[in-house]
Scaffold this motif. Structure first.
Motif, PDB file in Angstrom:
ATOM      1  N   LEU A  60      36.169 -70.006  56.086  1.00 41.83           N
ATOM      2  CA  LEU A  60      34.991 -69.238  55.819  1.00 41.83           C
ATOM      3  C   LEU A  60      34.830 -68.178  56.806  1.00 41.83           C
ATOM      4  N   GLU A  61      35.023 -68.667  58.163  1.00 40.28           N
ATOM      5  CA  GLU A  61      34.689 -67.835  59.467  1.00 40.28           C
ATOM      6  C   GLU A  61      35.473 -66.532  59.288  1.00 40.28           C
ATOM      7  N   LEU A  62      36.589 -66.591  58.598  1.00 45.93           N
ATOM      8  CA  LEU A  62      37.187 -65.062  58.664  1.00 45.93           C
ATOM      9  C   LEU A  62      36.614 -64.005  57.667  1.00 45.93           C
ATOM     10  N   ARG A  90      46.230 -61.851  56.371  1.00 45.90           N
ATOM     11  CA  ARG A  90      46.727 -62.605  55.435  1.00 45.90           C
ATOM     12  C   ARG A  90      47.259 -63.881  56.172  1.00 45.90           C
ATOM     13  N   THR A  91      47.863 -63.716  57.188  1.00 45.01           N
ATOM     14  CA  THR A  91      48.535 -64.880  57.834  1.00 45.01           C
ATOM     15  C   THR A  91      47.418 -65.945  58.267  1.00 45.01           C
ATOM     16  N   LYS A  92      46.441 -65.156  58.578  1.00 47.06           N
ATOM     17  CA  LYS A  92      45.450 -66.413  59.175  1.00 47.06           C
ATOM     18  C   LYS A  92      44.946 -67.101  57.760  1.00 47.06           C
ATOM     19  N   VAL A  93      44.858 -66.288  56.765  1.00 47.03           N
ATOM     20  CA  VAL A  93      44.279 -67.008  55.450  1.00 47.03           C
ATOM     21  C   VAL A  93      45.380 -68.133  55.110  1.00 47.03           C
ATOM     22  N   PRO A 111      36.767 -63.187  47.958  1.00 46.99           N
ATOM     23  CA  PRO A 111      37.080 -64.089  48.764  1.00 46.99           C
ATOM     24  C   PRO A 111      36.076 -64.775  49.663  1.00 46.99           C
ATOM     25  N   LYS A 112      35.216 -64.021  50.076  1.00 44.83           N
ATOM     26  CA  LYS A 112      34.131 -64.744  50.854  1.00 44.83           C
ATOM     27  C   LYS A 112      33.245 -65.567  50.024  1.00 44.83           C
ATOM     28  N   ASN A 113      32.894 -65.507  48.732  1.00 41.26           N
ATOM     29  CA  ASN A 113      32.313 -66.428  47.736  1.00 41.26           C
ATOM     30  C   ASN A 113      33.344 -67.872  47.554  1.00 41.26           C
ATOM     31  N   LEU A 114      34.561 -67.542  47.287  1.00 44.06           N
ATOM     32  CA  LEU A 114      35.570 -68.563  47.194  1.00 44.06           C
ATOM     33  C   LEU A 114      35.515 -69.550  48.420  1.00 44.06           C
ATOM     34  N   ALA A 115      35.645 -68.855  49.571  1.00 39.75           N
ATOM     35  CA  ALA A 115      35.708 -69.639  50.789  1.00 39.75           C
ATOM     36  C   ALA A 115      34.495 -70.444  51.042  1.00 39.75           C
TER      37      ALA A 115
END
Lengths: 116, 116, 116, 116
Positions: free
Chosen positions: A41-43, A62-65, B26-30
């Protein structure tokens, strides 16, 4: 396919070799899943919704995800293995429950579920 | 085995039928993964480590645990599907990285990893 | 005393000087509080409940704990300032509600509240 | 002003009357802050950033937001009281550190801080 048996076995050996099984209580593994999910989430912390799927297709984000998704999955599989819970089976049950809970005709196009 | 292709396809249909894809940024799913993980953690909130695996083998807590694990897995699979990330593959990569990062002979019996 | 007016004013200037107010939506600030809270929790991730208050009285963990508490408080004050919510007032209301919800004679020595 | 001494004293009595001090370990209180923060976040789970401050000015969401902010603040004050950490003081230190870390002229209008 996710070969969760294989991953669970690898995690079991990993913990045994380091004598870390003692740390793998229900609360600690639940904390671990939560902390890893928060790192994903922090990303996206300050994103105002403008960050789309195409933007996370490129490195370095992408790598971080990928890294965070892997951490969450491994912690989840470790928890389920210790608890002897079949993830595929509980996911199928939940899908069916969600279909009953949110009938398509009633919730189409609406974010009522979300914000009520 | 976790048939994540099958679960991802079911989640795709589920979202399409309700026109909910628009909410699946992305943010909502995270956020969703994090909130579900926190609901699992809440089941162990005040436990002082005394709650062991045998205690969560019985209902009603087992049913709640299964429910939360399913929510986390489904949100994770939905995220990976939208991001086109292969969960098995990133998990294998992470396992190998962890083995290099925490050599068994160096970390055996120690919680140094955990607390430093 | 926590001088939240003073801290809120400082945070307001800080955001204005950097033109960051645009990022401070309700969802983003809520995410921020959650992510900071998770960083505090991470300091105790693998602890089996054996880590007591005396152990966190010493550095370096004390410095980390102070740092995370500060982050959580500042994010909380920023959220309340934007939402025009008086933190002291809502905390008093909540204390009174908790006293009614958990009568001492009924919950003494029990962790029923926690685990039911 | 937030009278955290008064709130801390009330929480101390509250715990003593129920014999709940035994549950208030560092890890449990950190978990509590995190779980409460996640409940605030859940109120904005599916929002695509479109929910602004004016929208949360009205009930029923305002009442829920107030409730969650109160829970977070009380858990934070309880943690700081047990750890003997002065919240105002650590917040001041953090504000000064942030001013040094993010010089206004360098970060103005940019979300670089946020996303890299």
């Amino acid at each position: 396919m996710i070969d969760n048996q294989r991953l669970a076995a690898a995690l079991r050996s990993f913990a045994a070799e380091r004598d870390w099984d003692q740390f793998h209580t229900p609360k600690n593994l639940a904390t671990s899943i939560s902390v890893e999910a928060s790192e994903l989430l922090e990303l996206f912390l300050w994103s105002r919704g403008q960050k789309g799927w195409e933007e996370i297709a490129t490195t370095p984000i992408r790598t971080k995800v990928e890294d965070e998704l892997a951490d969450i999955l491994l912690a989840l599989i470790r928890f389920a293995d210790k608890a002897e819970i079949d993830l595929q089976s509980v996911a199928e049950i939940k899908l069916a429950a969600n279909a009953r809970k949110y009938p398509a005709e009633k919730f189409r196009g609406s974010d009522r579920k979300y914000d009520e």
